[in-house]
Design a protein around this motif. Structure first.
Motif, PDB file in Angstrom:
ATOM      1  N   LYS A 123       0.820  -1.205   0.000  1.00  0.00           N
ATOM      2  CA  LYS A 123       0.000   0.000   0.000  1.00  0.00           C
ATOM      3  C   LYS A 123       0.858   1.261   0.000  1.00  0.00           C
ATOM      4  O   LYS A 123       0.666   2.167  -0.822  1.00  0.00           O
ATOM      5  N   THR A 124       1.807   1.340   0.922  1.00  0.00           N
ATOM      6  CA  THR A 124       2.641   2.535   1.024  1.00  0.00           C
ATOM      7  C   THR A 124       3.529   2.699  -0.202  1.00  0.00           C
ATOM      8  O   THR A 124       3.731   3.819  -0.687  1.00  0.00           O
ATOM      9  N   THR A 125       4.037   1.599  -0.725  1.00  0.00           N
ATOM     10  CA  THR A 125       4.858   1.675  -1.942  1.00  0.00           C
ATOM     11  C   THR A 125       4.063   2.266  -3.092  1.00  0.00           C
ATOM     12  O   THR A 125       4.554   3.152  -3.821  1.00  0.00           O
ATOM     13  N   LEU A 126       2.824   1.822  -3.269  1.00  0.00           N
ATOM     14  CA  LEU A 126       1.984   2.349  -4.339  1.00  0.00           C
ATOM     15  C   LEU A 126       1.749   3.836  -4.163  1.00  0.00           C
ATOM     16  O   LEU A 126       1.914   4.625  -5.117  1.00  0.00           O
ATOM     17  N   MET A 127       1.385   4.266  -2.972  1.00  0.00           N
ATOM     18  CA  MET A 127       1.119   5.685  -2.741  1.00  0.00           C
ATOM     19  C   MET A 127       2.379   6.532  -2.881  1.00  0.00           C
ATOM     20  O   MET A 127       2.329   7.670  -3.364  1.00  0.00           O
ATOM     21  N   SER A 128       3.512   5.981  -2.467  1.00  0.00           N
ATOM     22  CA  SER A 128       4.775   6.720  -2.593  1.00  0.00           C
ATOM     23  C   SER A 128       5.138   6.962  -4.052  1.00  0.00           C
ATOM     24  O   SER A 128       5.655   8.025  -4.404  1.00  0.00           O
ATOM     25  N   ILE A 129       4.858   5.990  -4.916  1.00  0.00           N
ATOM     26  CA  ILE A 129       5.130   6.166  -6.342  1.00  0.00           C
ATOM     27  C   ILE A 129       4.161   7.177  -6.945  1.00  0.00           C
ATOM     28  O   ILE A 129       4.556   8.041  -7.737  1.00  0.00           O
ATOM     29  N   LEU A 130       2.891   7.112  -6.553  1.00  0.00           N
ATOM     30  CA  LEU A 130       1.898   8.043  -7.087  1.00  0.00           C
ATOM     31  C   LEU A 130       2.177   9.477  -6.673  1.00  0.00           C
ATOM     32  O   LEU A 130       1.774  10.421  -7.362  1.00  0.00           O
ATOM     33  N   THR A 131       2.878   9.662  -5.552  1.00  0.00           N
ATOM     34  CA  THR A 131       3.182  11.010  -5.071  1.00  0.00           C
ATOM     35  C   THR A 131       4.646  11.387  -5.300  1.00  0.00           C
ATOM     36  O   THR A 131       5.150  12.349  -4.704  1.00  0.00           O
ATOM     37  N   ALA A 132       5.336  10.650  -6.154  1.00  0.00           N
ATOM     38  CA  ALA A 132       6.712  10.945  -6.573  1.00  0.00           C
ATOM     39  C   ALA A 132       7.718  10.878  -5.430  1.00  0.00           C
ATOM     40  O   ALA A 132       8.777  11.504  -5.499  1.00  0.00           O
ATOM     41  N   GLN A 133       7.431  10.103  -4.396  1.00  0.00           N
ATOM     42  CA  GLN A 133       8.402   9.892  -3.328  1.00  0.00           C
ATOM     43  C   GLN A 133       9.125   8.560  -3.482  1.00  0.00           C
ATOM     44  O   GLN A 133       9.938   8.185  -2.641  1.00  0.00           O
ATOM     45  N   ASN A 134       8.805   7.863  -4.572  1.00  0.00           N
ATOM     46  CA  ASN A 134       9.466   6.618  -4.911  1.00  0.00           C
ATOM     47  C   ASN A 134       9.363   6.456  -6.426  1.00  0.00           C
ATOM     48  O   ASN A 134       8.665   7.228  -7.088  1.00  0.00           O
ATOM     49  N   PHE A 135      10.049   5.470  -6.962  1.00  0.00           N
ATOM     50  CA  PHE A 135      10.091   5.301  -8.413  1.00  0.00           C
ATOM     51  C   PHE A 135       9.691   3.880  -8.797  1.00  0.00           C
ATOM     52  O   PHE A 135      10.034   2.921  -8.114  1.00  0.00           O
ATOM     53  N   GLU A 136       8.985   3.785  -9.897  1.00  0.00           N
ATOM     54  CA  GLU A 136       8.601   2.464 -10.396  1.00  0.00           C
ATOM     55  C   GLU A 136       9.795   1.777 -11.056  1.00  0.00           C
ATOM     56  O   GLU A 136      10.691   2.440 -11.602  1.00  0.00           O
ATOM     57  N   SER A 137       9.817   0.461 -10.999  1.00  0.00           N
ATOM     58  CA  SER A 137      10.824  -0.311 -11.717  1.00  0.00           C
ATOM     59  C   SER A 137      10.390  -0.564 -13.152  1.00  0.00           C
ATOM     60  O   SER A 137      11.218  -0.692 -14.054  1.00  0.00           O
ATOM     61  N   ALA A 138       9.059  -0.660 -13.344  1.00  0.00           N
ATOM     62  CA  ALA A 138       8.499  -0.865 -14.683  1.00  0.00           C
ATOM     63  C   ALA A 138       7.037  -0.438 -14.653  1.00  0.00           C
ATOM     64  O   ALA A 138       6.432  -0.306 -13.595  1.00  0.00           O
ATOM     65  N   GLY A 139       6.471  -0.232 -15.842  1.00  0.00           N
ATOM     66  CA  GLY A 139       5.072   0.163 -15.934  1.00  0.00           C
ATOM     67  C   GLY A 139       4.916   1.663 -16.106  1.00  0.00           C
ATOM     68  O   GLY A 139       5.898   2.411 -16.158  1.00  0.00           O
ATOM     69  N   THR A 140       3.668   2.101 -16.209  1.00  0.00           N
ATOM     70  CA  THR A 140       3.379   3.520 -16.405  1.00  0.00           C
ATOM     71  C   THR A 140       2.505   4.055 -15.283  1.00  0.00           C
ATOM     72  O   THR A 140       1.625   3.355 -14.772  1.00  0.00           O
ATOM     73  N   VAL A 141       2.768   5.304 -14.915  1.00  0.00           N
ATOM     74  CA  VAL A 141       2.026   5.986 -13.852  1.00  0.00           C
ATOM     75  C   VAL A 141       1.615   7.357 -14.362  1.00  0.00           C
ATOM     76  O   VAL A 141       2.455   8.131 -14.830  1.00  0.00           O
ATOM     77  N   LYS A 142       0.325   7.656 -14.280  1.00  0.00           N
ATOM     78  CA  LYS A 142      -0.163   8.975 -14.652  1.00  0.00           C
ATOM     79  C   LYS A 142      -1.100   9.504 -13.579  1.00  0.00           C
ATOM     80  O   LYS A 142      -2.024   8.812 -13.155  1.00  0.00           O
ATOM     81  N   VAL A 143      -0.834  10.735 -13.140  1.00  0.00           N
ATOM     82  CA  VAL A 143      -1.698  11.432 -12.201  1.00  0.00           C
ATOM     83  C   VAL A 143      -2.115  12.732 -12.867  1.00  0.00           C
ATOM     84  O   VAL A 143      -1.247  13.512 -13.302  1.00  0.00           O
ATOM     85  N   PHE A 144      -3.403  12.937 -13.008  1.00  0.00           N
ATOM     86  CA  PHE A 144      -3.916  14.058 -13.812  1.00  0.00           C
ATOM     87  C   PHE A 144      -3.330  14.015 -15.230  1.00  0.00           C
ATOM     88  O   PHE A 144      -3.026  15.048 -15.832  1.00  0.00           O
ATOM     89  N   GLY A 145      -3.128  12.805 -15.737  1.00  0.00           N
ATOM     90  CA  GLY A 145      -2.666  12.621 -17.107  1.00  0.00           C
ATOM     91  C   GLY A 145      -1.176  12.771 -17.311  1.00  0.00           C
ATOM     92  O   GLY A 145      -0.695  12.666 -18.446  1.00  0.00           O
ATOM     93  N   GLU A 146      -0.398  12.987 -16.224  1.00  0.00           N
ATOM     94  CA  GLU A 146       1.045  13.211 -16.345  1.00  0.00           C
ATOM     95  C   GLU A 146       1.794  12.392 -15.304  1.00  0.00           C
ATOM     96  O   GLU A 146       1.233  12.016 -14.277  1.00  0.00           O
ATOM     97  N   HIS A 147       3.086  12.154 -15.578  1.00  0.00           N
ATOM     98  CA  HIS A 147       3.906  11.494 -14.562  1.00  0.00           C
ATOM     99  C   HIS A 147       4.190  12.495 -13.444  1.00  0.00           C
ATOM    100  O   HIS A 147       4.523  13.649 -13.710  1.00  0.00           O
ATOM    101  N   PRO A 148       4.060  12.077 -12.175  1.00  0.00           N
ATOM    102  CA  PRO A 148       4.188  13.048 -11.081  1.00  0.00           C
ATOM    103  C   PRO A 148       5.607  13.489 -10.744  1.00  0.00           C
ATOM    104  O   PRO A 148       5.788  14.529 -10.102  1.00  0.00           O
TER     105      PRO A 148
END
Length: 301
Positions: free
Chosen positions: A43-68
């Motif tokens: 849970k925390t890992t997912l939220m940290s990536i969505l809020t740019a406090q962590n980085f994904e190893s693979a895949g795509t993330v968009k918040v408001f249509g953009e990478h955070p």
């Protein structure tokens, strides 16, 4: 409705461990989501990536249509409140709230003052000398008074006692009704938040087990109680989530909604039906998933 968060095939690896494993989900605006699961589920890992406090190893993330990441246009519209939030040694709650008021364009100082009074927060005490409950109150006040378009609460309210947590739940619902936004509550106090959330996302071992509207989830399982032979005959072709036995009496939780005819059939057989709470359902599903994973690993060996 328009999706404010879109994640596709998101993976996060730490050496040989997958904290997130090929996660895909879409979160729409102006709704309260429950991000539920055991400690360490991801849970925390997912939220940290969505809020740019962590980085994904693979895949795509968009918040408001953009990478955070390093995106002020996105980050200025997000509030991430977590229990482990750090503050300067000499900072007081008033300093924290002043900084928040400068960052969040929708900050409501009058609402913040009301919450300060509700939680009886000492404003002149340095944050590092606050109790755990008072520290939790600081985060909760920032999360609510910021009125950010997306607010993540990563269990910062666990330090609050039962009365203070209820104040938080009540204020959240009242303010959300007047100022709709996207709120994501991460919690393992599932029964406590079950009446707040409109959509359930369950994560376990880095994978999404459930992603459904809360109303649809409530009827996904039922518990049948009664004579062992009768219960076993009735559940023979159904997916069993959990089973308990005491002598000739058994209690079996099965997956799947029952029709009115099926309920009448159960009652006519002398068996009892019991509802399954959201917490019980999620616990049973994660236990089942864990058992299946262990079985698969044994087969691989």
């Amino acid at each position: 409705m328009t999706a404010v968060i879109e994640v596709q095939n998101l993976t996060k690896r730490y050496k040989d461990k997958h904290a997130l494993d090929n996660v895909s989900l879409s979160i729409e605006g102006n709704a309260i989501y429950g991000l539920l699961g055991r400690n360490g589920a991801g849970k925390t890992t997912l939220m940290s990536i969505l809020t740019a406090q962590n980085f994904e190893s693979a895949g795509t993330v968009k918040v408001f249509g953009e990478h955070p990441y390093e995106n002020s246009h996105v980050l200025s519209r997000i509030c991430f409140v977590r229990e482990s939030q750090k503050y300067p040694d000499d900072a007081t709650p008033r300093h924290a709230f002043k900084a928040a008021s400068l960052f969040f364009k929708n900050w409501d100082q009058e609402f913040a003052e009301q919450l300060i009074n509700d939680f009886q927060l000492p404003m002149k005490q340095t944050i590092k000398k606050l109790s755990r409950g008072q520290l939790s109150a600081v985060g909760v006040i920032i999360g609510l008074a910021s009125r950010a378009e997306i607010t993540f609460f990563d269990e910062p309210y666990l330090g609050l006692d039962a009365v203070a947590r209820q104040i938080f739940y009540d204020r959240l619902l009242d303010d959300y009704a007047e100022f709709p936004r996207t709120i994501i509550l991460s919690s393992h106090l599932i029964d406590e938040v079950s009446n707040l959330i409109e959509h359930v996302i369950v994560i376990d071992n880095g994978e999404i087990l459930m992603n459904e509207d809360t109303d649809a989830v409530r009827d996904r399982a039922v518990t049948v109680v009664g004579d062992k032979a009768k219960v076993d005959a009735w559940v023979a072709d159904r997916e069993v989530l959990h089973r308990e036995a005491l002598g000739r009496v058994v209690s079996v939780t099965v997956l799947g909604a029952l029709s009115d005819d099926e309920r009448a059939e159960v009652t006519a057989s002398g068996l009892d039906l019991a509802p399954v709470s959201l917490q019980q359902l999620i616990v049973r599903l994660t236990q089942k998933a864990g058992a299946e994973t262990s079985s698969d690993n044994q087969e691989v060996r």
